[in-house]
Design an enzyme around this catalytic site. Structure first.
Site, PDB file in Angstrom:
ATOM      1  N   GLU A  78       0.841  -1.199   0.000  1.00 18.83           N
ATOM      2  CA  GLU A  78       0.000   0.000   0.000  1.00 18.83           C
ATOM      3  C   GLU A  78       0.876   1.249   0.000  1.00 18.83           C
ATOM      4  O   GLU A  78       1.977   1.265   0.556  1.00 18.83           O
ATOM      5  CB  GLU A  78      -0.875  -0.002   1.264  1.00 18.83           C
ATOM      6  CG  GLU A  78      -1.794   1.188   1.400  1.00 18.83           C
ATOM      7  CD  GLU A  78      -2.548   1.201   2.718  1.00 18.83           C
ATOM      8  OE1 GLU A  78      -3.620   1.840   2.767  1.00 18.83           O
ATOM      9  OE2 GLU A  78      -2.080   0.587   3.701  1.00 18.83           O
TER      10      GLU A  78
ATOM     11  N   LYS B  82     -10.004   1.442  -1.832  1.00 14.55           N
ATOM     12  CA  LYS B  82     -10.101   0.958  -0.452  1.00 14.55           C
ATOM     13  C   LYS B  82     -11.455   1.306   0.165  1.00 14.55           C
ATOM     14  O   LYS B  82     -11.871   2.469   0.182  1.00 14.55           O
ATOM     15  CB  LYS B  82      -8.967   1.570   0.374  1.00 14.55           C
ATOM     16  CG  LYS B  82      -8.814   0.999   1.775  1.00 14.55           C
ATOM     17  CD  LYS B  82      -7.566   1.596   2.421  1.00 14.55           C
ATOM     18  CE  LYS B  82      -7.299   1.022   3.799  1.00 14.55           C
ATOM     19  NZ  LYS B  82      -6.066   1.609   4.388  1.00 14.55           N
TER      20      LYS B  82
ATOM     21  N   CYS C  64      -4.996  -3.279   3.308  1.00 16.76           N
ATOM     22  CA  CYS C  64      -4.641  -2.974   4.699  1.00 16.76           C
ATOM     23  C   CYS C  64      -5.800  -3.115   5.693  1.00 16.76           C
ATOM     24  O   CYS C  64      -6.157  -4.230   6.073  1.00 16.76           O
ATOM     25  CB  CYS C  64      -4.006  -1.592   4.773  1.00 16.76           C
ATOM     26  SG  CYS C  64      -3.034  -1.299   6.278  1.00 16.76           S
TER      27      CYS C  64
END
Length: 295
Positions: free
Chosen positions: A63, A135, A175
């Site tokens: 990321e 995300k 993440c």
């Protein structure tokens, strides 16, 4: 949660998708990014070439591989749409150079509306963007002495994504998504055999939860988990945990990159996906639950 797939609608989802016995050599690149975007990209490209020299057919980056900065205003100034994004152009070029699949864990990108998104991009061996994932679960937390409120900077993604590769379907995440298991169960039930979890996991939460969460996601889904990560000191009090991991569908850690920049390379046997799901067929066994609360 709906799962948006970049495979043709005519291709039916299969819980054992990808379990063909094919082998895949995969690499995770681990770096320590900062606010010097060109240097970050150059370091990542050098590691990509090393992974390709080691025979990796699929290479995954962490990321925020291009840029990490405590200053949100500078980050907004840095962000560009895909068409003019220098980091994306460099990664597309190196994907063509090595002739391999490349997952850009995430870049700071302006979307079609001009808003910032934390976007993961999957590149084909021809350097084409074949799948995008923004995300969904933004990191709004205060785990210790430092915090990073992503929703102040990024627009939240709305769709889960997976893509057909020569070795099976790959599900995308980033993440903090790892703390929301329903996303990963949905990806597996839509046919993912592998799930990528690129991260810049903070050191304090990484020490407590990183290995446990990744192994749990692999076990729950019967998927290979490929988790390239940031490491080291980025700025101020911001440290990342490192420990890029590759985990098999039974929860066994196949590779751990430790705490320093570098690469890990592992051969995956995709037959293990079907084997794990046959031994524990939980993806087929969801049940409606009636909830009762008693005072």
């Amino acid at each position: 949660m709906s799962v948006a797939s970049s495979v043709p609608a005519s291709v039916a989802a299969s819980l054992s998708s990808g379990a063909s016995g094919q082998r895949l050599r995969v690499a995770c690149v681990q770096i320590c990014a900062d606010d010097r975007a060109q240097d970050n990209v150059q370091r990542a490209v050098a590691q990509i070439r090393l992974a390709a020299q080691a025979g990796a057919q699929f290479i995954a980056l962490p990321e925020a591989v291009d840029y990490l900065d405590a200053d949100f205003d500078r980050t907004r100034q840095y962000a560009q749409p895909e068409v003019s994004h220098r980091a994306l152009a460099a990664f597309r070029e190196v994907a063509r150079e090595i002739g391999g699949w490349l997952l850009i864990g995430s870049l700071t990108v302006r979307d079609d509306d001009g808003e910032l998104v934390n976007r993961s991009l999957l590149l084909s061996p021809e350097g084409e963007v074949v799948c995008r994932y923004d995300k969904i679960h933004l990191f709004d937390a205060l785990p210790g002495s430092s915090s990073f409120t992503e929703s102040r900077l990024y627009k939240r993604g709305q769709h889960a994504r997976l893509h057909e590769t020569p070795w099976g379907r790959l599900g995308l995440s980033i993440c903090y998504d790892v703390r929301f298991p329903h996303l990963f169960r949905g990806l597996a039930q839509a046919g993912a055999a592998m799930i990528a979890i690129p991260a810049a996991f903070m050191r304090v939460t990484g020490e407590a939860h990183w290995h446990t969460l990744l192994r749990a996601r692999a076990i729950e889904t019967g998927c290979f988990v490929i988790a390239p990560a940031q490491c080291g000191h980025h700025y101020g009090e911001r440290y990342s945990f490192g420990h890029s991991l590759i985990v098999d569908p039974w929860g066994t850690v196949l590779a751990d990159a430790g705490t320093d920049p570098g690469i890990v390379v592992v051969d995956l046997d995709l037959a293990l996906v079907e084997q794990a799901r046959t031994r524990i067929p939980s993806l087929h066994q969801d049940r409606e639950i009636a909830w009762e609360t008693h005072a």
